[in-house]
Each structure stands twice: as C-alpha cells, then as structure tokens.
Design an enzyme around this catalytic site. Structure first.
Site, PDB file in Angstrom:
ATOM      1  N   ASP A 469       0.860  -1.182   0.000  1.00 27.72           N
ATOM      2  CA  ASP A 469       0.000   0.000   0.000  1.00 27.72           C
ATOM      3  C   ASP A 469       0.897   1.233   0.000  1.00 27.72           C
ATOM      4  O   ASP A 469       1.596   1.508   0.972  1.00 27.72           O
ATOM      5  CB  ASP A 469      -0.889  -0.032   1.245  1.00 27.72           C
ATOM      6  CG  ASP A 469      -1.923   1.090   1.260  1.00 27.72           C
ATOM      7  OD1 ASP A 469      -1.745   2.074   0.515  1.00 27.72           O
ATOM      8  OD2 ASP A 469      -2.895   0.990   2.051  1.00 27.72           O
ATOM      9  N   HIS A 470       0.857   1.981  -1.098  1.00 29.62           N
ATOM     10  CA  HIS A 470       1.770   3.113  -1.247  1.00 29.62           C
ATOM     11  C   HIS A 470       1.428   4.270  -0.304  1.00 29.62           C
ATOM     12  O   HIS A 470       2.221   5.218  -0.159  1.00 29.62           O
ATOM     13  CB  HIS A 470       1.770   3.603  -2.695  1.00 29.62           C
ATOM     14  CG  HIS A 470       3.106   4.102  -3.151  1.00 29.62           C
ATOM     15  ND1 HIS A 470       4.137   4.390  -2.280  1.00 29.62           N
ATOM     16  CD2 HIS A 470       3.594   4.377  -4.392  1.00 29.62           C
ATOM     17  CE1 HIS A 470       5.191   4.813  -2.955  1.00 29.62           C
ATOM     18  NE2 HIS A 470       4.891   4.812  -4.248  1.00 29.62           N
ATOM     19  N   ARG A 471       0.268   4.244   0.313  1.00 26.35           N
ATOM     20  CA  ARG A 471      -0.028   5.247   1.333  1.00 26.35           C
ATOM     21  C   ARG A 471       0.832   5.020   2.570  1.00 26.35           C
ATOM     22  O   ARG A 471       1.183   5.959   3.289  1.00 26.35           O
ATOM     23  CB  ARG A 471      -1.508   5.182   1.739  1.00 26.35           C
ATOM     24  CG  ARG A 471      -2.497   5.496   0.641  1.00 26.35           C
ATOM     25  CD  ARG A 471      -3.916   5.270   1.113  1.00 26.35           C
ATOM     26  NE  ARG A 471      -4.129   3.884   1.551  1.00 26.35           N
ATOM     27  CZ  ARG A 471      -5.266   3.424   2.074  1.00 26.35           C
ATOM     28  NH1 ARG A 471      -6.297   4.246   2.222  1.00 26.35           N
ATOM     29  NH2 ARG A 471      -5.390   2.165   2.431  1.00 26.35           N
ATOM     30  N   VAL A 473       3.631   2.560   2.591  1.00 33.33           N
ATOM     31  CA  VAL A 473       4.984   2.087   2.290  1.00 33.33           C
ATOM     32  C   VAL A 473       5.533   2.837   1.085  1.00 33.33           C
ATOM     33  O   VAL A 473       4.953   2.791  -0.006  1.00 33.33           O
ATOM     34  CB  VAL A 473       4.966   0.562   2.017  1.00 33.33           C
ATOM     35  CG1 VAL A 473       6.387   0.058   1.775  1.00 33.33           C
ATOM     36  CG2 VAL A 473       4.332  -0.184   3.185  1.00 33.33           C
TER      37      VAL A 473
END
Length: 499
Positions: A469-471, A473
């Site tokens: 999850d780019h939010r 990581v």
C-alpha cells in the site's frame, strides 16, 4: 441473540444464528435430519456456509423435527427460522389440531371451512385488519431478530385471499402506498413480499417488485421470479430473426442473428459464500489502497538444499513429525525482513487519518480450497520459532482444505504470502488483503541458467513479487523488505545472523 422461539402448539423454532463477526446471512449446505426425526439437545442438525467458512449448527433442545423451512442450497438471513421442532414428541399429530382449533390463523383453514372463513376473510381487508394483525406480533415478539420475522409472517397469511378480491390496477396502486407506509390494510394486500437478497437482486437488475408475479409460497417473490421479469428482454432478439424470413432478399441471413442461447452455451453461477466475500474484498482493496508491485528474481538453490537436509534429519532441527517445505523458510524470511523494517507492518485508519503501526505479525497464508480462496492467518507469527511456525502452518493448511476454518482465523491479518508457484506460474501482481500493508507472491522454483561464481550453471531460481500500500509504504521501504527476503533465500544462513 435469541435463536429459538416457542409457539402455543408446542413447536419450538430454531433461527439462523450469527455464527460470528457480524455476518448477515449463511447458505444451508446440508441437512442432517428430516421431518419426523428425533433430535436431542446439542445434536448437529445442519451445516451452513458463511462468507468464509462452513459451520455445523447444533439444536439447543429435544424433540421431533416438525418442519425444515428451507431446502439445501438456500441462502438464509440471520434471524430467520430454519427448523421447527415439536417438543411434545409428535410433530405429525400436533399439526391437525392446531388448524382445527384456530381456523382464522391459517389461510388453508379458510379455504377448507366455507362458513366460518367467510366471516373471517372479510376482516383482513377491512379496518379491523390492523387490530387482527397486532395480536399476532404481540404473541411472537421474541421472533423479531434483526429483520422482523413476525411482521413478515403476519403479512403472508392475509395475502392468500386478497389477490382474488383486488383488481390488477388497484393492486398496483396499493403497492405504491404500502411502500410508503409499510402498514395498514393496504400493506398486507399488495406490498411485494420478498427476502432481502431478492430485493437487492431486483434493485441491481432494475426490476420493480410491484410488477413481478410471485410464485413462492404465501405470495413471496423468489429469485426466479425476478429473473423471469427480466427474461422478456431476451426474446426481443428473436423478433428480428422472425422478421428476416419476411424480407425475402436474404433468407440465408436468418441463421446470422441466431440468438438461440440454449442452456448449454452459458452457465450462470450465483455469487455467494466465499466467492461473494472474495469479490467484495478484492474490489474494496483495489479501489481503496494504491498498489505498487516490485519484483526480484533470486537464486534459491541453497534454500532448497536446506529444505532437503531438514527432511533427511528433522530431529536435528527439532522438526520431527512436522511438514517441511520451501514455504516454511519463505515465511520465516519474510518475518525476519519485517523485524528489520517494522514500518512495513502497518495499516491505514481512514476515519482518524492515522497510520497504525503493528507490533505483532499475523501472517496470512492464501489457501485454495474447494469452496474458493481464503486467507487464514497465523496469530503472532513473529514470536514463533521455526518448529512452532511449521506446526501452525500445517494446522492452518489442513483446516482450510477441510473447509473448517473459522471466521476468527481470517480476521486481523497484517501481511500475507500467496504461493502461486504451486500452479506452475512464474509470479503475479497480488492484490492486498483488505486492511493489510503488503502481500508477497512466490513464483515457481525452476532450474535455470544462472551465473554462479563467474560461471553459467543450472540453478534453482524463483521470482518474488511484493505488492504494498503506497499510502503506508514508500518505494524505498518496500524495496528493502523485498531485497531482504531475497537475500535470506539466497543465503539462508542469514536467518541466524539477522533474526
């Protein structure tokens, strides 16, 4: 929640319970009893499937089965009565006296007794109908669980005689009024009766239930009725086929628009159970968490040699009697990587706009079962030794394949491993399990030409894919975690130095 009620005739009703985690419905997979069978307190009477697991339901009292309310394969809402048991010990003899003594409480009795019913059938459509209905819910108040079971039952009884008295146009008009007020003499007369799943189906298909002809008992609209209401759109495609022969210029074109889709060409499968839960979870995850997937190809020859060494001498590693496979060491490698980079083990709290750091790892293992994909997790996997992890992994897989995984075992996961390599594929771009921060996909392990110590040699190679999850990581953090997993699998001795 009250899961049983008792009627005046000595019948006790057992309702579909909430088997865990706030589930709203379950499918009846199998009945273990039939009408007339004797049951005892605690005896399993049926097996049901929730969104993720199969559960056996025991009955909480003794008696003789009077009636099974739903056949196998039916999806039933929590709170609906699924079985009636005669606690007096005789289901068959108890039914006739009940109808004889209370003809007004049953529509069949109204049809069999011409004189007395004539007086009583006038009451429901008239104003006294409201007073007639109220005593019934008052006597069955305990039956109301979530969806108001007693209310629907009172509406079903007067409905039998009403359609014959109401003209078609008046029924449609009353249906609109009943939708607005939901009570009074108009509601039982023309309000479409349908279960919540059927109402949702009608809404999804754009079907007005007031226009659907019911075929179920007591005038209930079934799924088949809703589909039948949509069916007229299909024959429209056949009318051009009929019009083509009329236009003589192209008789050969008649087969071209042939839309005779007989049942053999398409199969429609109801979306329910595991598939329904999986679909909802994947859609929710894909359109909520911004996914990033990174890949790395790694030489795992040393890891495979270690696996074979442990299998030859399990006592040396304290793994006697336990199943040892590459997945065990991959799981341990991921746990070590998370320990070195704990920030990856987190979740996103949208309501509070917070990132929740987890100081524990509930390691999910994606498992393919006959009922579909499920993801149970090993609780506190970070604190387990290699033998303990092997034991937990074996129990998790065995339980999942038997279809006995509990809903609790699939809650609270933090990261997941999916081993797509068992299907012979190189890797994939896995979708995050909702609420988790990362998922590691493991591809098949194959002999490939690889440069080892300056020479090209056949080595056992696999490809790993990490979605996160780019939010939560960033690319740097995700890359470090994936690189650490690869480094451990390339040199498994790092399990000792990095752990």
């Amino acid at each position: 929640m009250t899961t049983m009620t008792e009627t005046a005739s000595g019948l006790r009703e057992f309702k579909m319970p909430d088997v865990g985690e706030g589930l709203t419905e379950a499918e009846i997979l199998k009945w273990y009893v039939q009408a007339g069978d004797t049951v005892t307190d605690g005896q399993v009477v049926c097996e049901v499937e929730t969104a993720k697991a199969a559960v056996e339901l025991p009955i909480p009292f003794d008696g003789v089965v009077h009636e099974l309310r739903f056949p196998e394969g039916t999806t039933v809402d929590v709170g609906q009565v699924i079985i009636a048991v005669d606690v007096n010990g005789g289901a068959a003899p108890a039914a006739p006296p009940a109808e004889t003594q209370a003809p007004a409480a049953s529509a069949p009795a109204a049809a069999s007794a011409p004189a007395a019913p004539a007086e009583r059938t006038e009451a429901p459509p008239e104003k006294p109908a409201a007073s007639d209905e109220k005593p019934k819910p008052a006597g069955r108040t305990p039956v109301l669980v979530g969806y108001g079971v007693s209310e629907s039952s009172t509406k079903r009884r007067p409905r039998r005689g009403v359609p014959a008295q109401q003209p078609e146009a008046a029924a449609a008009k009353v249906a609109v009024q009943s939708e607005l007020n939901g009570h009074g003499h108009a509601a039982p007369a023309a309000r479409p009766l349908a279960k919540p799943p059927v109402r949702k189906l009608a809404k999804d298909l754009g079907v007005d239930l007031a226009t659907v002809t019911p075929s179920g008992p007591d005038g209930i609209i079934t799924r088949e009725d809703v589909h039948a209401a949509v069916a007229p759109a299909t024959p429209v495609q056949e009318t051009p086929a009929a019009a083509v022969p009329a236009s003589a210029p192209a008789p050969e074109r008649a087969p071209a628009p042939v839309a005779t889709y007989d049942g053999a060409r398409e199969t429609r499968i109801p979306v329910k159970g595991v598939r329904k839960a999986t679909a909802a979870a994947m859609v929710g995850s894909a359109f909520t968490a911004p996914h990033v997937t990174e890949f790395v190809t790694v030489d795992v020859t040393r890891t495979m040699k270690l696996v074979e060494e442990i299998k030859r001498a399990p006592d040396t590693y304290g793994l006697q009697g336990l199943r040892v496979n590459p997945l065990l060491l991959i799981a341990k490698a991921l746990l070590v990587a998370i320990k070195r980079h704990p920030e990856v083990n987190a979740s996103w709290d949208e309501a509070n706009q917070e990132i929740v750091q987890k100081h524990y790892v509930n390691l999910g293992i994606a498992a393919a079962t006959p009922r579909g994909l499920i993801v149970p997790n090993i609780k506190d996997a970070h604190a387990k030794t290699l033998p303990q992890l092997a034991e937990s992994l074996g129990e998790l897989v065995a339980t999942a394949r038997d279809g006995k995984t509990s809903p609790a075992a699939m809650q609270g996961g933090t990261v997941t491993i999916t081993n797509v390599g068992v299907f012979g594929v190189d890797t994939g771009t896995p979708i995050l399990n909702p609420g988790e921060s990362a998922i590691l996909a493991v591809g098949s392990i194959k002999l490939q030409p690889w440069v080892h110590k300056g020479k090209v040699k056949p080595r056992q190679v696999t490809t790993l894919a990490l979605s996160f999850d780019h939010r939560l990581v960033d690319g740097e953090l995700g890359s470090k975690v994936l690189a650490d997993v690869a480094a451990i699998l390339e040199q498994p001795k790092r399990l000792i130095t990095w752990a």
